[in-house]
Enzyme design. Structure first.
Site, PDB file in Angstrom:
ATOM      1  N   CYS A 118       0.879  -1.159  -0.085  1.00  0.00           N
ATOM      2  CA  CYS A 118      -0.243   0.148  -0.054  1.00  0.00           C
ATOM      3  C   CYS A 118       0.940   1.118   0.019  1.00  0.00           C
ATOM      4  CB  CYS A 118      -1.029  -0.288   1.189  1.00  0.00           C
ATOM      5  SG  CYS A 118      -1.894  -1.516   1.227  1.00  0.00           S
ATOM      6  N   HIS A 259      -2.549   6.335   5.095  1.00  0.00           N
ATOM      7  CA  HIS A 259      -3.200   5.243   4.031  1.00  0.00           C
ATOM      8  C   HIS A 259      -4.576   4.989   5.031  1.00  0.00           C
ATOM      9  CE1 HIS A 259      -3.991   1.741   2.345  1.00  0.00           C
ATOM     10  NE2 HIS A 259      -3.371   0.765   3.203  1.00  0.00           N
ATOM     11  N   ASN A 289     -10.258   0.319   2.413  1.00  0.00           N
ATOM     12  CA  ASN A 289      -8.920   0.534   1.971  1.00  0.00           C
ATOM     13  C   ASN A 289      -8.450   0.122   0.445  1.00  0.00           C
ATOM     14  OD1 ASN A 289      -6.040  -0.167   1.603  1.00  0.00           O
ATOM     15  ND2 ASN A 289      -5.914  -1.673   3.499  1.00  0.00           N
TER      16      ASN A 289
HETATM   17  N1  COA Z   1     -16.706  -9.739  11.376  1.00  0.00           N
HETATM   18  C1  COA Z   1     -16.879 -10.218  12.706  1.00  0.00           C
HETATM   19  N2  COA Z   1     -16.032 -10.749  13.295  1.00  0.00           N
HETATM   20  C2  COA Z   1     -14.909 -10.632  12.702  1.00  0.00           C
HETATM   21  C3  COA Z   1     -14.366 -10.356  11.714  1.00  0.00           C
HETATM   22  C4  COA Z   1     -15.562  -9.721  10.801  1.00  0.00           C
HETATM   23  N3  COA Z   1     -15.295  -9.218   9.665  1.00  0.00           N
HETATM   24  N4  COA Z   1     -13.182 -10.340  11.338  1.00  0.00           N
HETATM   25  C5  COA Z   1     -12.544 -10.859  12.529  1.00  0.00           C
HETATM   26  N5  COA Z   1     -13.743 -11.229  13.481  1.00  0.00           N
HETATM   27  C6  COA Z   1     -13.512 -11.841  14.706  1.00  0.00           C
HETATM   28  C7  COA Z   1     -12.420 -12.561  14.791  1.00  0.00           C
HETATM   29  O1  COA Z   1     -12.625 -13.951  14.607  1.00  0.00           O
HETATM   30  C8  COA Z   1     -12.373 -12.647  16.471  1.00  0.00           C
HETATM   31  O2  COA Z   1     -13.129 -13.447  17.080  1.00  0.00           O
HETATM   32  P1  COA Z   1     -12.582 -14.116  18.412  1.00  0.00           P
HETATM   33  O3  COA Z   1     -12.533 -13.040  19.355  1.00  0.00           O
HETATM   34  O4  COA Z   1     -13.863 -14.982  18.697  1.00  0.00           O
HETATM   35  O5  COA Z   1     -11.351 -14.763  18.158  1.00  0.00           O
HETATM   36  C9  COA Z   1     -12.595 -11.268  16.862  1.00  0.00           C
HETATM   37  O6  COA Z   1     -13.407 -10.773  15.692  1.00  0.00           O
HETATM   38  C10 COA Z   1     -11.448 -10.128  16.973  1.00  0.00           C
HETATM   39  O7  COA Z   1     -10.648 -10.577  15.835  1.00  0.00           O
HETATM   40  P2  COA Z   1      -9.163  -9.517  15.802  1.00  0.00           P
HETATM   41  O8  COA Z   1      -8.481  -9.985  14.629  1.00  0.00           O
HETATM   42  O9  COA Z   1      -8.465  -9.558  17.008  1.00  0.00           O
HETATM   43  O10 COA Z   1      -9.749  -8.097  15.733  1.00  0.00           O
HETATM   44  P3  COA Z   1      -9.180  -6.580  15.440  1.00  0.00           P
HETATM   45  O11 COA Z   1      -9.640  -5.886  16.351  1.00  0.00           O
HETATM   46  O12 COA Z   1      -7.648  -6.850  15.421  1.00  0.00           O
HETATM   47  O13 COA Z   1      -9.749  -6.076  13.882  1.00  0.00           O
HETATM   48  C11 COA Z   1      -8.789  -5.994  11.889  1.00  0.00           C
HETATM   49  C12 COA Z   1      -9.157  -7.003  12.854  1.00  0.00           C
HETATM   50  C13 COA Z   1      -8.213  -6.646  10.596  1.00  0.00           C
HETATM   51  C14 COA Z   1     -10.028  -4.994  11.578  1.00  0.00           C
HETATM   52  C15 COA Z   1      -7.526  -5.124  12.708  1.00  0.00           C
HETATM   53  O14 COA Z   1      -6.688  -5.889  13.211  1.00  0.00           O
HETATM   54  C16 COA Z   1      -6.929  -4.113  11.267  1.00  0.00           C
HETATM   55  O15 COA Z   1      -7.376  -3.485  10.793  1.00  0.00           O
HETATM   56  N6  COA Z   1      -5.408  -4.460  11.243  1.00  0.00           N
HETATM   57  C17 COA Z   1      -4.839  -3.840  10.340  1.00  0.00           C
HETATM   58  C18 COA Z   1      -5.176  -4.444   9.001  1.00  0.00           C
HETATM   59  C19 COA Z   1      -4.416  -3.458   7.986  1.00  0.00           C
HETATM   60  O16 COA Z   1      -4.551  -2.166   8.059  1.00  0.00           O
HETATM   61  N7  COA Z   1      -3.975  -4.113   6.791  1.00  0.00           N
HETATM   62  C20 COA Z   1      -3.978  -3.330   5.520  1.00  0.00           C
HETATM   63  C21 COA Z   1      -2.568  -3.130   5.492  1.00  0.00           C
HETATM   64  S1  COA Z   1      -2.075  -2.475   4.195  1.00  0.00           S
END
Ligand code: COA
Length: 332
Positions: A118, A259, A289
């Site tokens: 990105c 970003h 994104n």
């Molecule tokens: N809908 C509902 N629940 C979801 C879900 C969705 N779309 N995606 C994940 N979950 C659940 C998981 O299974 C997990 O459940 P559990 O607690 O029962 O295991 C729970 O939600 C928490 O998951 P987690 O991965 O810890 O959530 P998070 O708060 O870290 O949010 C992201 C996930 C991906 C939104 C976040 O980590 C993020 O944005 N990270 C950066 C990613 C990014 O910027 N990528 C691009 C880089 S260029």
């Protein structure tokens, strides 16, 4: 060294292309086990735009480029170089750059793609600006364009809720040294964290076969939580250092264009920098994104709606697969 030396480089035109089709969080909740509330709370995203089946990255890139050319009021023959930042080229070769160059009829331009996750758009802007500052080029068209919807697994709720399609374009030009100019840039990479965001199969390491398809290895894989932590750790000191190297403090920056990956990441990085969140340009609720396109789309919108005014200092910052990260400061 972070400062641009040599010829002053200015932004003389911007444009975007956003596909028509909208996919809302409620639409997604019918496809995977998720909800509008979860997506908004964890990411800030409400909807994203998705390219139609016959739209390719080069189509979005071309339309963004045409609107940037119109905005700049220059002829396509004046462009010396076209640099396309993308992680979703139509094909590995030809690159999107040469396709756009041909369709645009920019007959005096060279063209190539930059692929650095990105952060590609920041890398592309830095390369384009360096070429002008050093006197090699006079005008460079930089485009960030993505059709991520084709490399997203629409059954994986961990990734499919995050991404959208779109393109942004910027025309850089040698300027007369007036106040409007690109001030500085810094580009980094931490390849030891390369496993955080990957597209495991379909190329040399893992050519596509039945097994890679069955295991969905031709789609984006991401350790979202670790990406979140990585960005929070590296970005604040990195940005503070860039400001220092540019003879500025974070308070001297009027607009922050991060970003557009996740509202929580943007807010927590701004908090660590002690910068009020009102100074951030945020459009991810509407677009999600869009990877290499995201900061260029946000820049275009903030320039066109009058938020960014003459003399304002704008800091662009991005991070992504690699893990790469980079930033650039522009005085409007
Ligand atoms: N809908 C509902 N629940 C979801 C879900 C969705 N779309 N995606 C994940 N979950 C659940 C998981 O299974 C997990 O459940 P559990 O607690 O029962 O295991 C729970 O939600 C928490 O998951 P987690 O991965 O810890 O959530 P998070 O708060 O870290 O949010 C992201 C996930 C991906 C939104 C976040 O980590 C993020 O944005 N990270 C950066 C990613 C990014 O910027 N990528 C691009 C880089 S260029």
């Amino acid at each position: 060294m972070a400062l641009f030396c040599g010829n002053a480089v200015s932004i003389i035109g911007t444009g975007i292309c956003i596909p028509e089709k909208v996919l809302t969080n409620n639409d997604l909740s019918k496809m995977v086990d998720t909800s509008d509330q979860w997506i908004v709370e964890r990411t800030g995203i409400k909807e994203r735009h998705i390219a139609s089946d016959n739209e390719m990255t080069s189509d979005l890139a071309l339309m963004a480029a045409e609107s940037a050319l119109l905005d700049a009021g220059i002829d396509r023959s004046e462009i010396d170089m076209i640099i396309v930042a993308t992680n979703t080229p139509d094909t590995l070769f030809p690159g999107v750059g040469p396709i756009v160059q041909g369709k645009l009829g920019a007959s005096n331009a060279g063209a190539f793609d930059v692929q650095a996750g990105c952060t590609s758009c920041i890398y592309a802007l830095a390369v384009g600006a360096s070429g002008i500052a050093s006197g090699v080029w006079n005008k460079v068209l930089v485009i960030g364009a993505e059709v991520l919807s084709r490399i997203v697994n629409w059954k994986d709720r961990n990734t499919c809720v995050l991404f959208g399609d779109g393109a942004g374009a910027v025309i850089l030009a040698k300027s007369d040294g007036a106040s409007s100019r690109l001030l500085s840039t810094r580009l980094c990479s931490d390849g030891e964290k390369s496993e955080l965001i990957t597209l495991p199969a379909g190329l040399i390491a893992n050519p596509a076969n039945l097994e890679t398809l069955q295991n969905n290895l031709h789609y984006v894989h991401m350790k979202g939580n670790e990406v979140f932590k990585f960005v929070n750790k590296v970005l604040p000191p990195f940005i503070t250092k860039l400001c220092e190297n540019s003879g500025l403090t974070v308070e001297d920056i009027d607009w922050w264009i991060f970003h557009q990956a996740n509202l929580r990441i943007i807010e927590s990085v701004m908090k660590r920098l002690s910068v009020p969140s009102e100074k951030a340009v945020i459009d991810l609720a509407r677009y999600g994104n869009t990877s290499a396109a995201s900061t260029l789309i946000a820049l275009h919108e903030a320039m066109k709606d009058g938020r960014i005014k003459e003399g304002d200092r704008v800091l662009l910052a991005s991070f992504g697969a690699g893990m790469t990260y980079g930033s650039l400061i522009y005085q409007a």
